[in-house]
Design a protein around this motif. Structure first.
Motif, short mmCIF file in Angstrom:
data_model
loop_
_atom_site.label_atom_id
_atom_site.label_comp_id
_atom_site.label_asym_id
_atom_site.label_seq_id
_atom_site.Cartn_x
_atom_site.Cartn_y
_atom_site.Cartn_z
N ILE A 6 -15.64 38.33 -67.37
CA ILE A 6 -14.40 39.01 -66.98
C ILE A 6 -14.57 40.52 -67.07
CG2 ILE A 6 -12.02 39.44 -67.68
CD1 ILE A 6 -11.84 36.45 -68.29
N LEU A 7 -15.14 41.00 -68.18
CA LEU A 7 -15.32 42.45 -68.32
C LEU A 7 -16.33 42.99 -67.31
CD1 LEU A 7 -15.13 42.86 -72.19
CD2 LEU A 7 -13.38 43.37 -70.48
N LYS A 8 -17.28 42.17 -66.91
CA LYS A 8 -18.23 42.58 -65.89
C LYS A 8 -17.53 42.75 -64.54
CE LYS A 8 -22.67 41.37 -63.86
NZ LYS A 8 -23.74 40.37 -63.79
N LEU A 9 -16.62 41.80 -64.23
CA LEU A 9 -15.86 41.90 -62.99
C LEU A 9 -14.83 43.03 -63.02
CD1 LEU A 9 -15.25 38.11 -62.23
CD2 LEU A 9 -16.69 39.68 -60.93
N ALA A 10 -14.37 43.38 -64.23
CA ALA A 10 -13.35 44.42 -64.38
C ALA A 10 -13.95 45.82 -64.40
CB ALA A 10 -12.55 44.18 -65.65
N LYS A 11 -15.25 45.92 -64.27
CA LYS A 11 -15.89 47.24 -64.28
C LYS A 11 -15.36 48.08 -63.13
CE LYS A 11 -20.41 49.36 -64.48
NZ LYS A 11 -21.85 49.15 -64.47
N GLY A 12 -14.95 49.30 -63.44
CA GLY A 12 -14.41 50.19 -62.42
C GLY A 12 -12.89 50.19 -62.37
N PHE A 13 -12.24 49.27 -63.07
CA PHE A 13 -10.78 49.26 -63.11
C PHE A 13 -10.29 50.42 -63.96
CE2 PHE A 13 -10.04 44.43 -62.32
CZ PHE A 13 -10.69 44.54 -61.11
N ARG A 14 -9.04 50.82 -63.77
CA ARG A 14 -8.49 51.96 -64.49
C ARG A 14 -7.79 51.52 -65.77
NH1 ARG A 14 -6.10 56.35 -60.44
NH2 ARG A 14 -5.83 57.32 -62.46
N ARG A 16 -6.69 50.33 -69.50
CA ARG A 16 -7.12 49.23 -70.37
C ARG A 16 -7.56 48.01 -69.58
NH1 ARG A 16 -3.18 47.73 -74.99
NH2 ARG A 16 -1.72 47.57 -73.28
N ALA A 17 -7.35 48.01 -68.27
CA ALA A 17 -7.75 46.86 -67.45
C ALA A 17 -9.26 46.67 -67.43
CB ALA A 17 -7.23 47.02 -66.03
N LYS A 18 -10.01 47.69 -67.85
CA LYS A 18 -11.47 47.56 -67.83
C LYS A 18 -12.05 47.13 -69.17
CE LYS A 18 -12.39 52.45 -68.66
NZ LYS A 18 -11.17 53.13 -68.24
N ASN A 19 -11.28 47.27 -70.28
CA ASN A 19 -11.88 46.94 -71.57
C ASN A 19 -11.02 46.08 -72.49
OD1 ASN A 19 -10.02 48.87 -72.23
ND2 ASN A 19 -11.51 50.47 -72.67
N CYS A 20 -9.76 45.88 -72.18
CA CYS A 20 -8.90 45.01 -72.97
C CYS A 20 -8.88 43.64 -72.30
CB CYS A 20 -7.49 45.60 -73.05
SG CYS A 20 -6.34 44.62 -73.99
N ILE A 21 -9.36 42.63 -72.97
CA ILE A 21 -9.64 41.34 -72.35
C ILE A 21 -8.40 40.70 -71.74
CG2 ILE A 21 -9.46 40.02 -74.50
CD1 ILE A 21 -11.80 39.32 -71.53
N ARG A 22 -7.26 40.82 -72.41
CA ARG A 22 -6.04 40.18 -71.91
C ARG A 22 -5.60 40.81 -70.59
NH1 ARG A 22 -1.44 39.42 -76.19
NH2 ARG A 22 -3.03 37.98 -76.95
N ILE A 23 -5.59 42.13 -70.54
CA ILE A 23 -5.18 42.82 -69.32
C ILE A 23 -6.26 42.67 -68.25
CG2 ILE A 23 -4.57 45.07 -68.35
CD1 ILE A 23 -3.54 45.80 -71.18
N ALA A 24 -7.51 42.74 -68.66
CA ALA A 24 -8.62 42.60 -67.71
C ALA A 24 -8.59 41.24 -67.04
CB ALA A 24 -9.94 42.82 -68.42
N ARG A 25 -8.27 40.19 -67.81
CA ARG A 25 -8.23 38.84 -67.24
C ARG A 25 -7.17 38.76 -66.13
NH1 ARG A 25 -7.50 35.85 -71.69
NH2 ARG A 25 -9.74 35.54 -71.97
N ARG A 27 -5.91 41.30 -64.35
CA ARG A 27 -6.30 42.15 -63.22
C ARG A 27 -7.43 41.54 -62.40
NH1 ARG A 27 -3.30 44.25 -60.91
NH2 ARG A 27 -1.94 42.86 -61.97
N VAL A 28 -8.39 40.93 -63.07
CA VAL A 28 -9.51 40.29 -62.37
C VAL A 28 -9.00 39.10 -61.56
CG1 VAL A 28 -11.59 38.90 -62.72
CG2 VAL A 28 -11.35 41.09 -63.87
N GLU A 29 -8.11 38.31 -62.16
CA GLU A 29 -7.56 37.16 -61.45
C GLU A 29 -6.82 37.61 -60.20
OE1 GLU A 29 -4.29 33.74 -62.44
OE2 GLU A 29 -5.76 34.21 -64.00
N LYS A 30 -6.03 38.68 -60.32
CA LYS A 30 -5.29 39.19 -59.17
C LYS A 30 -6.25 39.78 -58.13
CE LYS A 30 -1.26 39.85 -57.34
NZ LYS A 30 -0.42 38.70 -57.01
#
Length: 125
Positions: A6-14, A16-25, A27-30
């Motif tokens: 998930i964090l690999k897919l969230a790379k480049g997001f703005r 906490r979406a790039k490093n906070c797992i709950r928000i990243a999950r 954002r990645v799903e969307k």
């Protein structure tokens, strides 16, 4: 998916979406939903672009898109819209030959008057 993926897919997001797992999950799903949807929309958009290019090319020769395509179908010329749009942009003489073939095949094309060009009008002030 695990946290690492998930964090690999969230790379480049703005933010906490790039490093906070709950928000990243979330954002990645969307983002994956958007990419799935837009892979289909891209096909639709490209077809629309090809049709606009063909229509612009045919109207220069006094035929509209629908009559042009119908004439090609009656003559059993099986060129797809992508190829026709490329021909209309890069090979105008070849495209004019196709328009002439289409015009002769479909009677609806013969009654169309070629567009007239406006003369240059100069205004002296």
């Amino acid at each position: 998916m695990n946290k690492k993926e998930i964090l690999k897919l969230a790379k480049g997001f703005r933010g906490r979406a790039k490093n906070c797992i709950r928000i990243a999950r979330e954002r990645v799903e969307k983002a994956l939903q958007y990419s799935y949807r837009d892979r289909r929309n891209k096909k639709r958009d490209m077809r629309s672009l090809w049709i606009q290019r063909i229509n612009a090319g045919t109207r220069q020769h006094g035929v509209n898109y629908g009559n042009f395509m119908h004439g090609l179908m009656k003559e059993n010329i099986q060129l797809n819209r992508k190829v026709l749009s490329e021909i209309s942009m890069h090979e105008p003489y070849s495209f004019k030959a196709l328009v002439d073939i289409s015009r002769n095949a479909f009677p609806g094309n013969k009654n169309v008057v070629l567009p007239t060009r406006k003369a240059d009008v100069s205004i002296n002030v």
